[in-house]
Structure formats: structure tokens, C-alpha cells
Scaffold this active site. Structure first.
Site, PDB file in Angstrom:
ATOM      1  N   GLU A 175       9.375  -4.808  10.556  1.00 21.49           N
ATOM      2  CA  GLU A 175       9.901  -3.576   9.953  1.00 21.49           C
ATOM      3  C   GLU A 175      10.473  -2.630  11.002  1.00 21.49           C
ATOM      4  O   GLU A 175       9.871  -2.422  12.072  1.00 21.49           O
ATOM      5  CB  GLU A 175       8.760  -2.860   9.198  1.00 21.49           C
ATOM      6  CG  GLU A 175       9.187  -1.512   8.627  1.00 21.49           C
ATOM      7  CD  GLU A 175       8.185  -0.898   7.646  1.00 21.49           C
ATOM      8  OE1 GLU A 175       7.168  -1.545   7.320  1.00 21.49           O
ATOM      9  OE2 GLU A 175       8.445   0.235   7.192  1.00 21.49           O
TER      10      GLU A 175
ATOM     11  N   ASP B  52       0.840  -1.204   0.000  1.00 24.11           N
ATOM     12  CA  ASP B  52       0.000   0.000   0.000  1.00 24.11           C
ATOM     13  C   ASP B  52       0.877   1.257   0.000  1.00 24.11           C
ATOM     14  O   ASP B  52       0.376   2.376  -0.114  1.00 24.11           O
ATOM     15  CB  ASP B  52      -1.021  -0.005   1.150  1.00 24.11           C
ATOM     16  CG  ASP B  52      -0.383   0.037   2.517  1.00 24.11           C
ATOM     17  OD1 ASP B  52       0.860  -0.079   2.619  1.00 24.11           O
ATOM     18  OD2 ASP B  52      -1.128   0.182   3.517  1.00 24.11           O
TER      19      ASP B  52
HETATM   20  O1  KIV Z   1       3.338  -1.064   1.632  1.00 23.37           O
HETATM   21  C1  KIV Z   1       4.497  -1.450   1.724  1.00 23.37           C
HETATM   22  O2  KIV Z   1       5.332  -1.282   0.831  1.00 23.37           O
HETATM   23  C2  KIV Z   1       4.870  -2.103   2.964  1.00 23.37           C
HETATM   24  C3  KIV Z   1       6.316  -2.071   3.297  1.00 23.37           C
HETATM   25  C4  KIV Z   1       6.704  -0.730   3.772  1.00 23.37           C
HETATM   26  C5  KIV Z   1       6.651  -3.079   4.297  1.00 23.37           C
HETATM   27  O3  KIV Z   1       4.041  -2.570   3.668  1.00 23.37           O
END
Ligand code: KIV
Length: 283
Positions: free
Chosen positions: A184, A45
Site C-alpha cells: 500500500e 478494518d
Molecule cells: O482495512 C482496509 O481496508 C485495508 C486497506 C486500506 C488496505 O487494510
């Protein structure tokens, strides 16, 4: 190239082989990613910020995610794709969570979904989604959808108590059926502790080297997204600078008349026909 499956990823953990994982949001980029032999693509997202220009991921809709998954699937038919569940697409009820996770698989062509958070409510949603037969990945630590609660884009798990909480969340997500969890924005030792505490693969983004695989945001690592760059990113290219140089040169050359060059960048025509047309122009 054969598409990897969840059992392949589980074997990779058992054999100590690292999984390579990157975000992707569109057909063209996905093609290059697949050609590099990447194991997985996350249609994150983060597309809200990287592709759509929002300040956060909150405004991203299910339709944005479905369309992006379809586009990535067309570019990377043989790569395992994870579709991210956007903000408020799974929080409200088990039914809505199952419905929206199902859309990413059924309409988007994703192989699995990812949901953020390790609270009891999210663990319940994980249980509902995996109970419906949909493969899912957890996401804990620096979770942007929980930005207000965690106080912004800040490293997490910086005390033994905070690390214990993350371990507890990861174990609960595993018990709820997650086949993997992403962690993360935590120190290396915390990534390692979570990885050791769980049986499922634990992947990291900004969580150090002691996890089962790495995720990175493609637009950060190629130097494309330049609004900000997290500390944990390594830049492998300066695509933004290359694009800027190309666009600026084009603007200059069109304005100066240097582009197009008639002997290089136009279609050929028979000399006699060209002379007739020139004559018509004169008349
Ligand atoms: O949306 C995304 O790219 C993510 C990453 C930041 C882990 O969830």
C-alpha cells in the site's frame, strides 16, 4: 458465478491476468460487488472509519470484524472474502493470532485473513497462522496499524533503501506461508520491484499499475466517504451527492406535504369502506 480459489489467483498471476479486489462491510454493498463480477472482497478494518465513524482503525474489535464478514458473506456467497485482522488481535501471541484468524474463517465465513506489517514479529505470526492451516495475506508499506511508527498516512518506500526493506519484508512473509501480499501507498516502481522479487501474487492499493491486481476502498471510489480521499483513488461515482440530494428532497417534501401522494404511495381501499371510515372520523 463460481467462487475463485487461491490456485485460480496463482494461475491468474502466471497468465498476467489482473485481480480485482475491493473492500466491503455489509450485505447490501456486497450484493452489488458480487454482481459486478469482482474477484475478491476485503472486509477491511477500515470499517472502523468508513462504517463506525472512528478517526482511526485502532478501536475495531474482533466482534466488529466477525459480524461484518458474516454480513458480506450473505451478500456475496460466491466471492472470495478476505477478513482483516484488527489492531491487537494478532500481535500479542501466536495462540491469540491463530484463535482470532480462526474466528474470521469459522464464524465470519471468510476464505482467508490479512495481517498488517512486515516486522519479524508479524512474520512469526504469519508463520503461526498459516502453519495452523489458515490462508493468509500480508500487508506492507503504508500500514495504518503502524501509523505512529511510519509518521501518519504517508507514501512509503520513497528511497532505494526503503524499497529494499519492503522487498525483504515481502520475501519473509512469502517464506512464512503468505499466499499473497498487499502493498500500500508506494511509488509504481516500488510496487513493480516487490512484485518481481516475489513468486506469490502481489496486489496493490496506491502502488501503481505494475502489480498483480488492485484493491480499492469502495466508499472512496463511489464518492461515499468524504472525510478525506487519498491521492491514489479514482472516483467512479458520486454516491454521497446522490444520497444527500435524496435525503434533502425527502425532508423538503414531507415538510411541504408533497410526499406521500395519496394516489401513488398508499394502499388502495374499497370506496364504500373508505366512505364509512370517513364518516366514523367525522363522528
Ligand atoms: O482495512 C482496509 O481496508 C485495508 C486497506 C486500506 C488496505 O487494510
Amino acid at each position: 458465478m463460481k467462487k475463485k480459489t487461491i490456485p485460480d489467483f496463482i494461475n491468474m498471476k502466471a497468465n498476467g491476468e489482473k485481480v480485482t479486489w475491493i473492500t466491503g462491510y455489509d450485505y447490501l454493498t456486497a450484493k452489488y460487488i458480487e454482481r459486478a463480477g469482482m474477484d475478491m472482497i476485503l472486509v477491511g478494518d477500515s470499517l472502523g472509519m468508513v462504517q463506525l465513524g472512528y478517526d482511526t482503525t485502532f478501536p475495531v474489535e474482533m466482534d466488529d470484524m466477525v459480524r461484518a464478514c458474516q454480513s458480506v458473506r450473505r451478500g456475496a456467497p460466491n466471492t472470495f472474502i478476505v477478513g482483516d485482522m484488527p489492531y491487537m488481535s494478532y500481535q500479542e501471541s501466536d495462540e491469540e493470532a491463530i484463535h482470532n484468524a480462526g474466528r474470521l474463517i469459522k464464524e465470519g465465513g471468510a476464505d482467508c485473513v490479512k495481517l498488517e506489517g512486515g516486522t519479524d514479529l508479524i512474520v512469526q505470526r504469519m508463520k503461526a497462522i498459516t502453519g495452523a492451516g489458515i490462508a493468509a495475506i500480508g500487508h506492507i508499506g503504508l500500514t495504518p496499524q503502524f501509523m505512529a511508527q511510519i509518521g501518519g498516512y504517508k507514501a512509503q518506500g520513497k528511497s532505494a533503501d526503503a524499497a529494499l526493506k519492503l522487498i525483504d519484508q515481502a520475501k519473509k512473509l512469502e517464506a512464512a506461508g503468505a499466499w499473497s501480499t498487499l502493498i500500500e501507498g508506494v511509488p509504481t516502481v516500488v510496487g513493480k520491484a516487490v512484485c518481481k522479487a516475489c513468486s506469490i501474487p502481489i496486489y496493490g492499493i496506491g502502488a501503481g499499475s505494475q502489480v498483480d491486481g488492485q484493491l480499492i476502498i469502495y466508499a472512496d471510489m463511489v464518492g461515499y466517504y468524504d472525510d478525506f480521499c487519498p491521492k491514489f483513488v479514482k472516483k467512479y461515482a458520486e454516491v454521497g451527492k446522490v444520497l444527500q440530494g435524496a435525503f434533502t428532497a425527502y425532508v423538503e417534501e414531507v415538510r411541504s406535504g408533497a410526499f406521500p401522494e395519496d394516489d401513488k404511495h398508499t394502499y388502495k381501499i374499497d370506496a364504500e369502506q373508505a366512505a364509512l371510515i370517513e364518516k366514523m372520523i367525522e363522528e
